[in-house]
Design a protein around this motif. Structure first.
Motif, PDB file in Angstrom:
ATOM      1  N   SER A  49      -0.440  41.611 -16.552  1.00  0.00           N
ATOM      2  CA  SER A  49      -1.535  41.052 -17.351  1.00  0.00           C
ATOM      3  C   SER A  49      -1.845  39.594 -17.039  1.00  0.00           C
ATOM      4  O   SER A  49      -2.758  39.025 -17.640  1.00  0.00           O
ATOM      5  CB  SER A  49      -1.192  41.184 -18.840  1.00  0.00           C
ATOM      6  N   LYS A  50      -1.098  38.971 -16.115  1.00  0.00           N
ATOM      7  CA  LYS A  50      -1.332  37.563 -15.806  1.00  0.00           C
ATOM      8  C   LYS A  50      -2.416  37.440 -14.739  1.00  0.00           C
ATOM      9  O   LYS A  50      -2.332  38.067 -13.682  1.00  0.00           O
ATOM     10  CB  LYS A  50      -0.049  36.908 -15.304  1.00  0.00           C
ATOM     11  N   PRO A  51      -3.458  36.632 -14.979  1.00  0.00           N
ATOM     12  CA  PRO A  51      -4.553  36.507 -14.006  1.00  0.00           C
ATOM     13  C   PRO A  51      -4.078  35.868 -12.703  1.00  0.00           C
ATOM     14  O   PRO A  51      -3.186  35.018 -12.697  1.00  0.00           O
ATOM     15  CB  PRO A  51      -5.572  35.628 -14.718  1.00  0.00           C
ATOM     16  N   THR A  52      -4.695  36.279 -11.603  1.00  0.00           N
ATOM     17  CA  THR A  52      -4.225  35.868 -10.280  1.00  0.00           C
ATOM     18  C   THR A  52      -5.202  35.060  -9.425  1.00  0.00           C
ATOM     19  O   THR A  52      -4.801  34.620  -8.342  1.00  0.00           O
ATOM     20  CB  THR A  52      -3.797  37.104  -9.470  1.00  0.00           C
ATOM     21  N   PRO A  53      -6.463  34.847  -9.802  1.00  0.00           N
ATOM     22  CA  PRO A  53      -7.281  33.940  -8.989  1.00  0.00           C
ATOM     23  C   PRO A  53      -6.610  32.571  -8.845  1.00  0.00           C
ATOM     24  O   PRO A  53      -6.067  32.031  -9.813  1.00  0.00           O
ATOM     25  CB  PRO A  53      -8.593  33.846  -9.773  1.00  0.00           C
ATOM     26  N   ILE A  54      -6.648  32.022  -7.636  1.00  0.00           N
ATOM     27  CA  ILE A  54      -5.859  30.838  -7.288  1.00  0.00           C
ATOM     28  C   ILE A  54      -6.759  29.751  -6.719  1.00  0.00           C
ATOM     29  O   ILE A  54      -7.658  30.035  -5.925  1.00  0.00           O
ATOM     30  CB  ILE A  54      -4.790  31.177  -6.234  1.00  0.00           C
ATOM     31  N   LEU A  55      -6.493  28.524  -7.088  1.00  0.00           N
ATOM     32  CA  LEU A  55      -7.114  27.366  -6.449  1.00  0.00           C
ATOM     33  C   LEU A  55      -6.006  26.610  -5.723  1.00  0.00           C
ATOM     34  O   LEU A  55      -5.000  26.230  -6.329  1.00  0.00           O
ATOM     35  CB  LEU A  55      -7.794  26.478  -7.486  1.00  0.00           C
ATOM     36  N   LEU A  56      -6.159  26.441  -4.406  1.00  0.00           N
ATOM     37  CA  LEU A  56      -5.118  25.827  -3.584  1.00  0.00           C
ATOM     38  C   LEU A  56      -5.570  24.470  -3.073  1.00  0.00           C
ATOM     39  O   LEU A  56      -6.738  24.283  -2.710  1.00  0.00           O
ATOM     40  CB  LEU A  56      -4.771  26.727  -2.393  1.00  0.00           C
ATOM     41  N   ARG A  57      -4.632  23.531  -3.016  1.00  0.00           N
ATOM     42  CA  ARG A  57      -4.908  22.194  -2.490  1.00  0.00           C
ATOM     43  C   ARG A  57      -3.843  21.840  -1.454  1.00  0.00           C
ATOM     44  O   ARG A  57      -2.642  21.923  -1.734  1.00  0.00           O
ATOM     45  CB  ARG A  57      -4.894  21.159  -3.612  1.00  0.00           C
ATOM     46  N   TYR A  58      -4.295  21.466  -0.262  1.00  0.00           N
ATOM     47  CA  TYR A  58      -3.396  21.061   0.820  1.00  0.00           C
ATOM     48  C   TYR A  58      -3.738  19.638   1.249  1.00  0.00           C
ATOM     49  O   TYR A  58      -4.909  19.303   1.426  1.00  0.00           O
ATOM     50  CB  TYR A  58      -3.563  21.971   2.040  1.00  0.00           C
ATOM     51  N   GLN A  59      -2.700  18.809   1.462  1.00  0.00           N
ATOM     52  CA  GLN A  59      -2.831  17.460   1.974  1.00  0.00           C
ATOM     53  C   GLN A  59      -2.147  17.369   3.339  1.00  0.00           C
ATOM     54  O   GLN A  59      -1.530  18.337   3.791  1.00  0.00           O
ATOM     55  CB  GLN A  59      -2.206  16.488   0.971  1.00  0.00           C
ATOM     56  N   PRO A  60      -2.262  16.244   4.042  1.00  0.00           N
ATOM     57  CA  PRO A  60      -1.647  16.135   5.368  1.00  0.00           C
ATOM     58  C   PRO A  60      -0.163  16.510   5.348  1.00  0.00           C
ATOM     59  O   PRO A  60       0.593  16.069   4.493  1.00  0.00           O
ATOM     60  CB  PRO A  60      -1.855  14.661   5.734  1.00  0.00           C
ATOM     61  N   GLY A  61       0.224  17.358   6.297  1.00  0.00           N
ATOM     62  CA  GLY A  61       1.596  17.824   6.390  1.00  0.00           C
ATOM     63  C   GLY A  61       1.868  19.104   5.620  1.00  0.00           C
ATOM     64  O   GLY A  61       2.925  19.712   5.784  1.00  0.00           O
ATOM     65  N   ASP A  62       0.930  19.552   4.760  1.00  0.00           N
ATOM     66  CA  ASP A  62       1.132  20.778   3.986  1.00  0.00           C
ATOM     67  C   ASP A  62       0.847  22.014   4.826  1.00  0.00           C
ATOM     68  O   ASP A  62       0.051  21.978   5.772  1.00  0.00           O
ATOM     69  CB  ASP A  62       0.228  20.783   2.749  1.00  0.00           C
TER      70      ASP A  62
END
Length: 243
Positions: free
Chosen positions: A129-142
């Motif tokens: 029941s937990k929603p799964t749409p994701i917002l991802l953030r990457y910075q240098p080295g990630d």
């Protein structure tokens, strides 16, 4: 595939007007397919800008802590921002025929109803029941380690990631990686640079490939290469909820 398209109308209409026969053929061949541009730069910026509004999310994951790579992502909580909800609902009916075709080829059940709401209700009844749409953030080295987004027994076999920043301008590196373990053969890798506003459809877990005995399931994992410079945001649309 060209990434230019008419960006008038609502995002759900742009998704509906995409070249779905061509994308289905590409997904069947490679395990992934790039859409035309379905979001405007302003829409991309509006979604990326949600990252700092902590109240919109149910949880935040530090990838290094769990040895998933390096970087951070956040799971949206209900109710979703309207644009995120529109996109999830818009993609599902067009991915459904591919999912059912794959299930038939692999002689597997195809439990997915005609609508996303009905499918999510089945997930919830099964304890997912937990929603799964994701917002991802990457910075240098990630970077993001190769993985599969499986959150329970009920799985939809395709998902979508949408680029929210412009490669070469907002960031460098950060290519999307897909690695397929082919039956009795060396693994095959596919690299995609995700343009701003474009979506990449890809397999969640595995996909059917022809074999001497008909069809075999070829396991697939996905990830992201190291960000060299800048900031990279993406929206991930998974079509099953989590336990």
């Amino acid at each position: 595939m060209t990434t230019t398209t008419d960006l008038t109308g609502k995002p759900r209409e742009r998704v509906a007007h995409a070249d779905w026969p061509a994308m289905a053929a590409e997904v069947n061949e490679l395990g992934c397919a790039l859409t035309r541009r379905i979001l405007t730069p302003a829409e991309c910026r509006s979604i990326a800008g949600l990252y700092d509004e902590a109240g919109l999310f149910r949880s935040t994951v530090d990838m290094a802590r769990f040895r998933f790579g390096s970087g951070q992502y956040r799971y949206f909580d209900n109710p979703f921002p309207e644009l995120v909800q529109q996109l999830r609902e818009a993609f599902y009916p067009h991915l459904l025929p591919i999912a059912r075709d794959w299930a038939a080829k692999l002689n597997r059940p195809a439990p997915w109803p005609d609508t996303l709401a009905e499918w999510l209700q089945l997930c919830h009844e099964a304890g997912q029941s937990k929603p799964t749409p994701i917002l991802l953030r990457y910075q240098p080295g990630d970077w993001n380690a190769l993985h599969r987004d499986l959150y329970g027994d009920l799985v939809f076999p395709l998902q979508v990631v949408i680029g929210l920043d412009e490669p070469g301008r907002d960031y460098s590196g950060g290519e999307f990686l897909l690695v397929e373990q082919r039956p009795r053969a060396q693994s095959r890798g596919t690299v995609t640079m995700l343009e701003q506003g474009c979506g990449l459809i890809f397999t969640t877990r595995d996909r059917p490939v022809r074999s001497a005995r008909g069809w075999s399931a070829s396991p697939v994992r996905h990830g992201v290469s190291t960000i060299r410079t800048g900031l990279r945001h993406t929206l991930g649309l998974v079509f099953h909820d989590a336990a």
